[in-house]
Scaffold this active site. Structure first.
Site, PDB file in Angstrom:
ATOM      1  N   GLY A 159       0.527  -5.079   0.490  1.00 24.77           N
ATOM      2  CA  GLY A 159      -0.508  -5.268  -0.459  1.00 24.77           C
ATOM      3  C   GLY A 159      -0.163  -5.587  -1.968  1.00 24.77           C
ATOM      4  O   GLY A 159      -1.075  -6.389  -2.410  1.00 24.77           O
ATOM      5  N   ALA A 172       1.020  -1.222  -0.037  1.00 26.64           N
ATOM      6  CA  ALA A 172      -0.111  -0.051   0.024  1.00 26.64           C
ATOM      7  C   ALA A 172       0.839   1.158  -0.092  1.00 26.64           C
ATOM      8  O   ALA A 172       2.033   1.220   0.306  1.00 26.64           O
ATOM      9  CB  ALA A 172      -0.952  -0.065   1.398  1.00 26.64           C
ATOM     10  N   GLU A 208       3.893  -6.006   6.977  1.00 27.73           N
ATOM     11  CA  GLU A 208       3.146  -4.982   7.568  1.00 27.73           C
ATOM     12  C   GLU A 208       3.518  -4.725   9.074  1.00 27.73           C
ATOM     13  O   GLU A 208       3.373  -3.818   9.823  1.00 27.73           O
ATOM     14  CB  GLU A 208       1.601  -5.310   7.376  1.00 27.73           C
ATOM     15  N   GLU A 244      -0.802  -9.404  -1.715  1.00 26.20           N
ATOM     16  CA  GLU A 244      -2.156  -9.645  -1.348  1.00 26.20           C
ATOM     17  C   GLU A 244      -2.797  -9.390  -2.768  1.00 26.20           C
ATOM     18  O   GLU A 244      -3.727 -10.339  -3.014  1.00 26.20           O
ATOM     19  CB  GLU A 244      -2.676  -8.610  -0.086  1.00 26.20           C
TER      20      GLU A 244
HETATM   21  N1  T1G Z   1       4.702   3.400   0.158  1.00 28.35           N
HETATM   22  C1  T1G Z   1       5.170   4.692  -0.127  1.00 28.35           C
HETATM   23  N2  T1G Z   1       6.407   4.750  -0.469  1.00 28.35           N
HETATM   24  C2  T1G Z   1       7.313   3.852  -0.348  1.00 28.35           C
HETATM   25  C3  T1G Z   1       6.894   2.481  -0.079  1.00 28.35           C
HETATM   26  C4  T1G Z   1       5.229   2.422   0.435  1.00 28.35           C
HETATM   27  N3  T1G Z   1       4.933   1.146   0.549  1.00 28.35           N
HETATM   28  N4  T1G Z   1       8.051   1.708  -0.026  1.00 28.35           N
HETATM   29  C5  T1G Z   1       8.984   2.492  -0.468  1.00 28.35           C
HETATM   30  N5  T1G Z   1       8.783   3.664  -0.407  1.00 28.35           N
HETATM   31  C6  T1G Z   1       9.531   4.759  -1.051  1.00 28.35           C
HETATM   32  C7  T1G Z   1      10.581   5.097   0.212  1.00 28.35           C
HETATM   33  O1  T1G Z   1      10.079   6.160   1.033  1.00 28.35           O
HETATM   34  C8  T1G Z   1      11.906   5.601  -0.710  1.00 28.35           C
HETATM   35  O2  T1G Z   1      11.291   6.994  -1.163  1.00 28.35           O
HETATM   36  C9  T1G Z   1      11.574   5.183  -1.946  1.00 28.35           C
HETATM   37  O3  T1G Z   1      10.291   4.293  -2.186  1.00 28.35           O
HETATM   38  C10 T1G Z   1      12.636   3.864  -2.080  1.00 28.35           C
HETATM   39  O4  T1G Z   1      12.520   3.107  -1.072  1.00 28.35           O
HETATM   40  C11 T1G Z   1      -2.867  -2.983   2.824  1.00 28.35           C
HETATM   41  C12 T1G Z   1      -1.463  -1.868   4.757  1.00 28.35           C
HETATM   42  C13 T1G Z   1      10.278  -2.166  -1.256  1.00 28.35           C
HETATM   43  C14 T1G Z   1      12.126  -3.228  -0.219  1.00 28.35           C
HETATM   44  O5  T1G Z   1       6.159  -2.196   4.174  1.00 28.35           O
HETATM   45  O6  T1G Z   1      10.356  -2.393   2.290  1.00 28.35           O
HETATM   46  O7  T1G Z   1       0.493  -2.988   2.240  1.00 28.35           O
HETATM   47  O8  T1G Z   1      13.083   8.350   0.013  1.00 28.35           O
HETATM   48  O9  T1G Z   1      14.772   3.515  -0.031  1.00 28.35           O
HETATM   49  O10 T1G Z   1      15.977   0.048  -0.128  1.00 28.35           O
HETATM   50  O11 T1G Z   1      -2.002  -4.975   3.624  1.00 28.35           O
HETATM   51  O12 T1G Z   1      11.196   0.132   0.409  1.00 28.35           O
HETATM   52  O13 T1G Z   1      13.335   7.538  -2.310  1.00 28.35           O
HETATM   53  O14 T1G Z   1      11.713   9.447  -1.306  1.00 28.35           O
HETATM   54  O15 T1G Z   1      13.229   1.561   0.695  1.00 28.35           O
HETATM   55  O16 T1G Z   1      15.247  -0.169  -2.494  1.00 28.35           O
HETATM   56  C15 T1G Z   1       3.637  -2.739   2.932  1.00 28.35           C
HETATM   57  C16 T1G Z   1       7.902  -1.057   2.376  1.00 28.35           C
HETATM   58  C17 T1G Z   1       3.091  -1.589   2.962  1.00 28.35           C
HETATM   59  C18 T1G Z   1       7.199  -2.347   2.058  1.00 28.35           C
HETATM   60  C19 T1G Z   1      12.624  -1.258  -1.441  1.00 28.35           C
HETATM   61  N6  T1G Z   1       4.937  -2.684   2.031  1.00 28.35           N
HETATM   62  N7  T1G Z   1       9.156  -0.586   1.357  1.00 28.35           N
HETATM   63  O17 T1G Z   1      13.741  -0.885  -0.785  1.00 28.35           O
HETATM   64  O18 T1G Z   1      14.301   1.588  -1.434  1.00 28.35           O
HETATM   65  S1  T1G Z   1       1.443  -1.555   4.206  1.00 28.35           S
HETATM   66  C20 T1G Z   1       6.073  -2.270   2.912  1.00 28.35           C
HETATM   67  C21 T1G Z   1      10.305  -1.426   1.698  1.00 28.35           C
HETATM   68  C22 T1G Z   1       0.494  -2.428   3.448  1.00 28.35           C
HETATM   69  C23 T1G Z   1      -1.722  -3.608   3.090  1.00 28.35           C
HETATM   70  C24 T1G Z   1      -0.570  -3.115   3.962  1.00 28.35           C
HETATM   71  C25 T1G Z   1      11.150  -0.838   0.573  1.00 28.35           C
HETATM   72  C26 T1G Z   1      11.461  -1.809  -0.638  1.00 28.35           C
HETATM   73  P1  T1G Z   1      12.390   8.062  -1.178  1.00 28.35           P
HETATM   74  P2  T1G Z   1      13.858   2.264  -0.334  1.00 28.35           P
HETATM   75  P3  T1G Z   1      14.755   0.097  -1.177  1.00 28.35           P
END
Ligand code: T1G
Ligand code: NAD
Length: 644
Positions: free
Chosen positions: A104, A65, A127, A107
């Site tokens: 997500g 998400a 999450e 999912e």
């Molecule tokens: N939403 C918005 N921005 C995100 C994002 C996300 N999910 N993930 C990363 N970014 C931005 C981050 O802030 C950075 O921004 C850029 O992307 C590069 O990220 C409904 C509720 C995918 C493994 O928890 O683990 O889904 O600093 O520096 O090291 O059930 O990002 O460049 O401006 O980390 O190569 C669940 C979180 C969400 C994954 C890549 N998903 N992200 O790592 O790059 S909750 C997560 C990561 C959800 C559902 C629920 C990592 C990555 P900027 P980065 P990276």
């Protein structure tokens, strides 16, 4: 080709409809992605296409998400609308996965009828790291594919699994070499072989025989690591619902628990931390194109408590290390500790015994500092003594090649003064690792007045490469973390003299969420760090303990007494008596001190010191201070950190 929304397009390739998501940087499920998904399935369903492939542009399949949307009011359409469209589509829907299908994203993929992926793809429901749980059916679908045991592990750790693991546990159906071609070929076969339109929600084979004991045993197995965190327990309850309830009822349960967490402070704090960790890498004023110094070989001086662990960080990512000690005996002892660490990991199955040999082979050792001549980064980790460090930096300056970075692992000393001993102050920097250096993620990069941009950029970059969480800080006594730690120590020591006991103070901070309190921590590090017998004058409790032969865990006697085999601590009445005696000699009146007063007097001086650290621009931003305390000392992440 139809551009459905700003981030989703629909094309037809032969008989196959291809929906492509393009929402950089990680194809997060922003509202226009959700809308495009719905429109894409609807259009493809009524088109001449015989099957549908869902694929993403850029570096990764949907990574979750859009976390930036969490702080806003939910924007339609819901993710579930897109998932329902996929799952109930009358044509086969194949998800084509590369990069990291997370949260997500996974999912959504679980609502396709089939999933294919590149060998390098990863799959996870992280999450829990945001203080949440998968809120789009993942808690009900994942156990139905992998079984509850695997789902428990994946959802409470938040760690991803590889494509080969995913194939093995049935999470994906095929690993392909070329993603789009492979996915389209799979889709064509799904049609020609009339493969069933499998809906994971209809499966029960993997959850029907789940043992009740599985859940309680699992809870016990993660209790220590997740103490105080709500989200792991809530994820477990969702998986219990998947096993015990019909699918729709399980979904309802998931939504209830998800909403509880989303409304709570822990998730707010952990979402804050997600961005805080990434913000720390952004250095205002440091040009994006600052050149990095190539680190081919790293030199480490001193193989004591810190040096060996520091060496491991570089060897672990394949960077050869030259480890130098003052004499062969110290060198052998240091190398033996490194080998023992690796062998312990191998015994746990973390690495193979071949890995142990390969990593040890990357360390060349010597008692001659001239061995550093071909190193590009040298990290000094000798005694915390300024004269010694300056003498050493003078020597290193003469030995090391021009442009080599000279770093000190000093806990608190002035980097500018150390730099003044060299003719290359622009190449001198602090790289303050935290003990144990091969485990703790924290790395304070200390910028001297003369430290160049490329040395700063290189130290931050190599810090990330060795899987640390680097935070840049300025020069002051104790930098960010230890400067605040000193303030806590002063207040904790005062409370001992006013009537509190070491065990009471430690318990209050343990209950707050720290792995251990200040006195247990001092015993662990060693009471004699920086203590000199010759100058000791019974002026503090710590000095008195050292003078009576107590060194902490290392010799079984400190603020506590330690069991010689288990190292379990026991409060020691002799120490309490010694403290009372010392307090009386200072005419300090004794009184009962409440736990609340202990907590406030330990935490508030740290927050005040953090504010001064910001005011003096030692730290760039408040969230950097929180990153230091969460990663350097185990401040409970679910509270966000001292400044949060
Ligand atoms: N939403 C918005 N921005 C995100 C994002 C996300 N999910 N993930 C990363 N970014 C931005 C981050 O802030 C950075 O921004 C850029 O992307 C590069 O990220 C409904 C509720 C995918 C493994 O928890 O683990 O889904 O600093 O520096 O090291 O059930 O990002 O460049 O401006 O980390 O190569 C669940 C979180 C969400 C994954 C890549 N998903 N992200 O790592 O790059 S909750 C997560 C990561 C959800 C559902 C629920 C990592 C990555 P900027 P980065 P990276
Ligand atoms: P230590 O006493 O365990 O190890 C220091 C090592 O340096 C010893 O093995 C000693 O033989 C070696 N040494 C001393 N003089 C030398 C010389 N001239 N040439 C080569 N080797 C020499 O100390 P430590 O705990 O590893 O601390 C090292 C540095 O790291 C200190 O500056 C300390 O403040 C800092 N530090 C320590 C911790 C910690 O928790 N122990 C945490 C972060 C930073």
């Amino acid at each position: 080709m139809a551009q459905l929304t700003e981030s989703v397009r629909l094309e037809q390739k032969g008989d196959i409809a291809v929906i492509t998501i393009s929402n950089p940087p990680v194809n997060a499920l922003s509202y226009h992605v959700r809308q495009g998904l719905i429109d894409g399935i609807k259009e493809a369903e009524t088109s001449s296409a015989t099957a549908i492939v869902l694929i993403c542009d850029g570096r990764t399949f949907i990574a979750g998400a859009d976390i930036t949307e969490f702080s806003q009011a939910p924007k339609p359409p819901s993710l579930q609308a897109g998932q329902d469209a996929m799952e109930n589509c009358s044509k086969p829907v194949i998800a084509a996965i590369h990069g990291t299908a997370l949260g997500g994203g996974l999912e959504v993929a679980l609502c396709a009828h089939y999933r294919v992926a590149l060998e390098t793809a990863q799959f996870g429901l992280p999450e829990v790291k945001l203080g949440l749980l998968p809120g789009a059916g993942g808690t009900q679908r994942l156990p139905r594919v992998t079984g509850p045991a695997k789902a428990l592990e994946m959802m409470t750790s938040g760690e991803p699994i590889s494509a080969s693991e995913a194939l093995e546990c049935g999470l994906i159906d095929e690993i392909v070499d070329d993603l789009e071609i492979g996915a389209i070929a799979f889709a064509e076969r799904a049609v020609s072989d009339s493969l069933p339109l499998l809906r994971i929600r209809d499966r029960s084979d993997k959850i029907s025989d789940a043992e009740v004991s599985l859940f309680d045993n699992f809870r016990k197995s993660i209790a220590k690591k997740t103490r105080g965190f709500l989200a792991p327990e809530y994820n477990i309850r969702c998986i219990e619902a998947a096993v015990n309830l019909p699918f729709e009822a399980g979904l309802t349960r998931e939504q209830e628990l998800f909403s509880d967490l989303m409304r709570g402070l822990q998730s707010t704090a952990q979402q804050y931390y997600f961005f805080a960790e990434r913000a720390a890498l952004k250095i205002p004023g440091l040009p994006k194109d600052t050149s990095l110094i190539d680190i081919q070989r790293c030199g480490i001086l001193g193989a004591g408590t810190m040096g060996g662990g520091i060496a491991m960080n570089f060897v672990n990512i394949g960077i050869p290390v030259t480890l130098v000690e003052r004499d062969q005996e110290s060198l052998n002892r240091g190398l033996a500790v490194v080998r023992a660490n690796y062998e312990r990991t191998a015994a746990r199955g973390g690495i193979t015994s071949e890995d142990v040999e390969n990593r040890m082979a990357l360390i060349s050792s010597s008692t001659d500092k001239n061995s550093f001549a071909d190193c590009d980064l040298i990290i000094e980790a000798v005694f915390e003594n300024m004269d010694l460090k300056k003498e050493i930096f003078r020597e290193l300056d003469a030995i090391c090649h021009p442009g080599a970075i000279l770093a000190s692992n000093t806990s608190a000393l002035d980097i500018n003064e150390i730099a003044s001993a060299t003719n290359r102050p622009e190449s001198v920097v602090g790289m303050h690792f935290f003990s144990p250096a091969n485990v703790m993620k924290m790395l304070e990069v200390v910028r001297g007045d003369a430290t160049s941009d490329s040395v700063i950029a290189t130290a931050m970059s190599i810090g990330k490469r060795i899987k640390k969480t680097p935070v840049l800080c300025g020069v002051c006594h104790g930098f960010i973390g230890n400067r605040m730690l000193f303030m806590r120590g002063i207040e904790a020591e005062k409370m001992l003299l006013e009537g509190a006991t070491p065990a009471q103070i430690d318990q209050v901070l343990f209950d707050f969420g720290f792995p251990m309190g200040p006195f247990a921590m001092m015993d662990l590090a060693g009471l004699d760090i920086g203590w000199q017998e010759s100058t000791s004058s019974s002026s503090t409790i710590r000095e008195i303990l050292c003078e009576t032969g107590r060194r902490g865990q290392k010799n079984g006697l400190g603020f506590y007494t330690y069991d010689s085999t288990t190292r379990a601590p026991t409060p020691d009445q002799d120490v309490v008596a010694l403290i009372r005696e010392f307090a009386e000699s200072k005419h300090i009146p004794q009184r009962e001190i409440t736990n609340q007063e202990i907590l406030e007097r330990c935490l508030y001086p740290m927050v005040n010191e953090g504010a001064k650290i910001l005011e003096e621009e030692i730290a760039i931003r408040g969230s950097d201070v929180d990153v230091v305390w969460i990663n350097g000392y185990g401040w409970p992440m679910y509270t966000g950190g001292p400044m949060f």
